[in-house]
Design an enzyme around this catalytic site. Structure first.
Site, short mmCIF file in Angstrom:
data_model
loop_
_atom_site.label_atom_id
_atom_site.label_comp_id
_atom_site.label_asym_id
_atom_site.label_seq_id
_atom_site.Cartn_x
_atom_site.Cartn_y
_atom_site.Cartn_z
N GLY A 37 0.82 -1.21 0.00
CA GLY A 37 0.00 0.00 0.00
C GLY A 37 0.85 1.26 0.00
O GLY A 37 0.98 1.94 1.03
N SER A 66 1.44 3.54 -3.46
CA SER A 66 0.97 4.54 -4.42
C SER A 66 -0.46 5.00 -4.12
O SER A 66 -1.30 4.24 -3.64
CB SER A 66 1.02 3.98 -5.84
OG SER A 66 2.35 3.73 -6.24
N SER A 80 -1.14 -4.36 -6.48
CA SER A 80 -1.11 -5.70 -7.07
C SER A 80 -1.59 -6.75 -6.08
O SER A 80 -1.17 -6.76 -4.91
CB SER A 80 0.30 -6.05 -7.53
OG SER A 80 0.73 -5.16 -8.53
N GLU A 127 13.44 -5.43 -2.52
CA GLU A 127 12.67 -5.89 -3.68
C GLU A 127 13.57 -6.25 -4.85
O GLU A 127 13.26 -7.15 -5.63
CB GLU A 127 11.69 -4.79 -4.10
CG GLU A 127 10.83 -5.14 -5.29
CD GLU A 127 9.92 -4.00 -5.71
OE1 GLU A 127 8.94 -4.27 -6.42
OE2 GLU A 127 10.19 -2.84 -5.33
N SER A 175 8.40 5.66 -11.59
CA SER A 175 8.47 5.95 -13.02
C SER A 175 9.90 6.26 -13.44
O SER A 175 10.72 6.73 -12.64
CB SER A 175 7.56 7.14 -13.38
OG SER A 175 8.09 8.34 -12.89
N ASN A 176 10.20 6.01 -14.71
CA ASN A 176 11.56 6.23 -15.18
C ASN A 176 11.98 7.68 -15.08
O ASN A 176 13.16 7.99 -14.85
CB ASN A 176 11.70 5.73 -16.62
CG ASN A 176 11.85 4.22 -16.69
OD1 ASN A 176 11.55 3.51 -15.72
ND2 ASN A 176 12.31 3.72 -17.81
#
Length: 386
Positions: free
Chosen positions: A124, A126, A158, A244, A365-366
């Site tokens: 939890g 974003s 997800s 991760e 994000s990139n």
């Protein structure tokens, strides 16, 4: 004492005996809900055999495997076409975080369920207004006696629809005057199956819906289910993200190699290799994947340093997007419409192409990743974010 080659044979033999045809390749990119119950059963057999917690320290119920053996396991897992894991968030993120920063009670309560895949987890972080900018989260948690009470919304969560628990980054105190926005955040462990938690699937381009919105409307969790000190959640959240991106990335790249090999075979069958531009793009994909693997192994074997995981994420996300785009070129008209008799092959590549559009967005994000490299590694001036 067992050497690495004997270890490789052991895991290879176990996978050969347990990865059945109905499991092989299930739960790949964009197919997280595929054969879920069978994959969960497989994951629990994997855990019972001691493979899930291979990297965990022995004192926490793991095997304490070396980095080399972790890499071997993930290589063989990918080569066997074993199904997508349903316990990866618990095993690779929550478990290590609790081992390093949790209390004894938290470890006793949660590690066994994570290790056996009897309790599944989701993340939890974003929010609709705070995607890659986690410091901007607005989900709040306030103490009410012996419980934290949560109000707010998370998004792109997800597997929230099958998870038993969620680790939630929430604001538990106002930002002190003159302090960073990172202050006042806490890392809470929240049960998902309770009143006050609503999960709404988000339908994706692929037609699947493994991502979800999660709404907290008075959801509760026990006072002592905060990891680290209240208000120090940013440090814990960053530690989780560091866990991760470990040895599992090597297995991911073995999967990428299998995808590339299959795409080369498809190009040969369709005659696409007659096009010099296609041959050049396939060659470039092979070179870039080789570079990515070499860089990943170098990073994993070196002491942690700023920006290393960020570079890996930038490289693999663009690589997989490029492979999906190349697959559409090779498929031609079959890439944009279902074709009778394609035996699912065209659908596989369409799903990869569509799902990979998100690769440069999720996990930070990139654009944000490049900003991190610019400011924290290269020392460039901080961007004005007003």
């Amino acid at each position: 004492m067992q050497d690495d080659q004997e270890f490789r044979r052991e895991i290879r033999d176990w996978l050969a005996a347990n990865v059945t045809d109905d499991l092989r390749g299930a739960g790949g990119a964009g197919r997280e809900n595929e054969a879920f119950s069978r994959r969960l059963d497989f994951t629990r057999r994997l855990a019972a055999a001691g493979w899930s917690t291979l990297a965990w320290p022995v004192e926490h119920g793991g095997r304490g495997a070396s980095l080399q053996r972790q890499v071997i396991f993930h290589e063989e897992y990918a080569k066997a076409g074993a199904p997508g894991r349903v316990d990866h968030i618990g095993i690779t993120m929550v478990g290590p975080t609790l081992m390093q920063l949790g209390t004894d009670r938290q470890r006793e309560r949660f590690l066994p369920g994570i290790a056996t895949a009897t309790e599944l987890w989701c993340q939890g972080y974003s929010e609709p207004g705070a995607g890659s900018d986690l410091a901007a989260v607005t989900t709040r948690a306030e103490l009410d006696g012996d419980h934290w009470v949560l109000t707010g919304q998370k998004v792109w969560t997800s597997l929230a629809h099958v998870a038993d628990w969620c680790f939630v980054l929430a604001r538990t105190a106002p930002i002190p005057e003159g302090a960073s926005r990172h202050a006042g955040l806490s890392y809470l462990l929240v049960p998902m199956r309770q009143p006050g938690v609503t999960v709404r699937p988000i339908r994706q381009l692929t037609g699947d819906s493994e991502f979800n919105e999660v709404f907290f409307d008075g959801a509760r969790t026990e006072r002592d289910l905060v990891v680290g000190e209240p208000g120090q959640g940013w440090r814990v959240a960053m530690a989780t993200l560091g866990f991760e991106r470990g040895a599992a990335t090597v297995g991911q790249q073995v999967g990428f190699q299998r995808d590339l090999d299959d795409l080369v075979a498809l190009a040969r069958r369709t005659g696409a290799t007659a096009d010099p531009a296609v041959r050049e793009r396939l060659t470039r994909a092979w070179i870039d994947l080789t570079v990515l693997r070499a860089h990943t192994l170098r990073v994993l074997s070196a002491p942690p340093s700023a920006g290393t995981a960020t570079v890996i994420k930038l490289l693999w996300s663009r690589w997989r997007q490029g492979l999906g785009e190349l697959a559409m070129t090779i498929l031609g008209p079959a890439g944009v419409a279902s074709v009778t008799g394609d035996d699912g092959e065209a659908d596989r590549w369409r799903r990869l192409f569509l799902f990979s559009r998100a690769d440069t967005i999720y996990g930070g994000s990139n654009e944000i990743q490049r900003g991190i490299l610019a400011e924290r590694v290269l020392g460039l001036p901080r961007q004005d974010r007003r």
